[in-house]
Enzyme design. Sequence first.
Site, PDB file in Angstrom:
ATOM      1  N   LYS A 110       0.836  -1.209   0.000  1.00 55.62           N
ATOM      2  CA  LYS A 110       0.000   0.000   0.000  1.00 55.62           C
ATOM      3  C   LYS A 110       0.875   1.265   0.000  1.00 55.62           C
ATOM      4  O   LYS A 110       0.563   2.223  -0.689  1.00 55.62           O
ATOM      5  CB  LYS A 110      -0.970  -0.024   1.179  1.00 55.62           C
ATOM      6  N   LYS A 189      -3.298  -9.102 -11.259  1.00 56.96           N
ATOM      7  CA  LYS A 189      -4.381  -9.433 -10.328  1.00 56.96           C
ATOM      8  C   LYS A 189      -5.514  -8.398 -10.460  1.00 56.96           C
ATOM      9  O   LYS A 189      -5.258  -7.197 -10.464  1.00 56.96           O
ATOM     10  CB  LYS A 189      -3.837  -9.406  -8.885  1.00 56.96           C
ATOM     11  N   LYS A 192      -9.689  -3.274  -7.687  1.00 56.10           N
ATOM     12  CA  LYS A 192     -10.278  -1.975  -8.037  1.00 56.10           C
ATOM     13  C   LYS A 192      -9.217  -0.891  -8.031  1.00 56.10           C
ATOM     14  O   LYS A 192      -9.310   0.068  -8.784  1.00 56.10           O
ATOM     15  CB  LYS A 192     -11.453  -1.626  -7.134  1.00 56.10           C
TER      16      LYS A 192
HETATM   17  P1  ADP Z   1      -9.313  -5.111  -4.216  1.00 53.20           P
HETATM   18  O1  ADP Z   1      -7.954  -5.691  -4.524  1.00 53.20           O
HETATM   19  O2  ADP Z   1     -10.131  -4.926  -5.432  1.00 53.20           O
HETATM   20  O3  ADP Z   1      -9.212  -3.863  -3.358  1.00 53.20           O
HETATM   21  P2  ADP Z   1     -10.051  -6.386  -1.763  1.00 53.20           P
HETATM   22  O4  ADP Z   1      -8.637  -6.273  -1.302  1.00 53.20           O
HETATM   23  O5  ADP Z   1     -11.080  -5.499  -1.144  1.00 53.20           O
HETATM   24  O6  ADP Z   1     -10.071  -6.206  -3.344  1.00 53.20           O
HETATM   25  O7  ADP Z   1     -10.479  -7.904  -1.630  1.00 53.20           O
HETATM   26  C1  ADP Z   1     -11.667  -8.395  -1.052  1.00 53.20           C
HETATM   27  C2  ADP Z   1     -11.630  -9.920  -1.074  1.00 53.20           C
HETATM   28  O8  ADP Z   1     -11.620 -10.395  -2.427  1.00 53.20           O
HETATM   29  C3  ADP Z   1     -10.377 -10.530  -0.415  1.00 53.20           C
HETATM   30  O9  ADP Z   1     -10.724 -11.732   0.263  1.00 53.20           O
HETATM   31  C4  ADP Z   1      -9.470 -10.809  -1.576  1.00 53.20           C
HETATM   32  O10 ADP Z   1      -8.588 -11.858  -1.306  1.00 53.20           O
HETATM   33  C5  ADP Z   1     -10.456 -11.184  -2.684  1.00 53.20           C
HETATM   34  N1  ADP Z   1      -9.908 -10.781  -3.985  1.00 53.20           N
HETATM   35  C6  ADP Z   1      -9.718  -9.517  -4.430  1.00 53.20           C
HETATM   36  N2  ADP Z   1      -9.202  -9.492  -5.674  1.00 53.20           N
HETATM   37  C7  ADP Z   1      -9.036 -10.790  -6.031  1.00 53.20           C
HETATM   38  C8  ADP Z   1      -8.532 -11.445  -7.201  1.00 53.20           C
HETATM   39  N3  ADP Z   1      -8.120 -10.756  -8.255  1.00 53.20           N
HETATM   40  N4  ADP Z   1      -8.514 -12.794  -7.224  1.00 53.20           N
HETATM   41  C9  ADP Z   1      -8.956 -13.509  -6.158  1.00 53.20           C
HETATM   42  N5  ADP Z   1      -9.430 -12.962  -5.025  1.00 53.20           N
HETATM   43  C10 ADP Z   1      -9.489 -11.622  -4.942  1.00 53.20           C
END
Ligand code: ADP
Length: 319
Positions: A110, A189, A192
């Site tokens: 981050k 990956k 958002k």
């Molecule tokens: P972002 O990366 O979009 O901010 P979050 O960190 O809020 O997403 O993730 C919320 C949940 O979704 C977590 O349990 C995370 O491991 C899962 N997750 C997020 N992006 C992915 C991805 N590309 N593939 C698999 N799991 C994901």
Amino acid sequence: MRILSGIQPSGVLHIGNYFGMMRPAIALQAEGEAFYFIAEYHALTSVRDPQALRENSRRVALDFLACGLDPERAALFRQSDVPQVTELAWILSTVAPMGLLERAHSYKDKLARGMAATVGLFDYPVLMAADILIYDSDIVPIGKDQKQHIEITRDLAVKMNETFGQIFKLPEPRIQAATEVVPGIDGQKMSKSYGNNIDIFGDEKETRKRVMSIVTDSTPVEAPKDSSRSTIFKLYSLVASQNEVAEMRERFQKGGAGYGDFKKQLFEKLWDYFAPMRKRREEILADKTYIDDVLRRGAKRANEVADQVMERVRAAVGL
Ligand code: ADP
Ligand code: TRP
């Protein structure tokens, strides 16, 4: 068996969230007592717009319900409806070694992405540990990127147990091997914060546009293509049947079809896959009190458990 997971209301949910976390969490609700919450305190580390936080939190509840969370089986609640969790986070922080948190990838990532180094961001895993331990959770379904946070949770639980006697259960992560990381339209990956997301409930035009802009290599139409490295193929594998996946693999190998065709095929499958959930979402939206009722009932259940565990913790540490 108690199953617990949380999701930050820091934006709109995408298909990486769905396959990485929501679908496994929804599948697990049949196997035990499930607690799923909207992690607003965590989202405060990045969201500074109160209106957006409130709207996103509601939307996450709506989307989770639309995707199949059954409030008769699983308690769905807002993290802020159980403020005791911040008390536990403080108590855990008094035994949390600085070095343990300094090694956390998500904090370093981050900062590398330009976020300010706040105490809250650094302490994020401790609050997450409190979320998990306050409900005596056994299983935590999460995406692979959250695995280290569960390891930290276990370390903190052991530290507390060694210092104050047996207080906490040690939770286990549950990570879906088949969908470890869902790629975004640029092949990284899906996230958002990378702007490479395809949203679960995006409108048709936008979703088609996102699918059509998936980055591909420059293999000509007639040439054979490598399905194992293709984002289109990886996403298709998540939403199509085994036979359909095998067919697409063959068409990749044979050559003669362009990426544009494969993208169209992916869009159709993806759109159909989420069709029943879009319908359910409309139904929920039509019932004005449904979401509030679900969240109220979820908060009540979560508080019952959290209060019991906090009584144990307070007694053990001398409060
Ligand atoms: P972002 O990366 O979009 O901010 P979050 O960190 O809020 O997403 O993730 C919320 C949940 O979704 C977590 O349990 C995370 O491991 C899962 N997750 C997020 N992006 C992915 C991805 N590309 N593939 C698999 N799991 C994901
Ligand atoms: N950190 C998780 C994420 O970004 C969200 C979260 C907060 C969580 N507390 C949790 C997940 C407890 C599982 C258990 O996705």
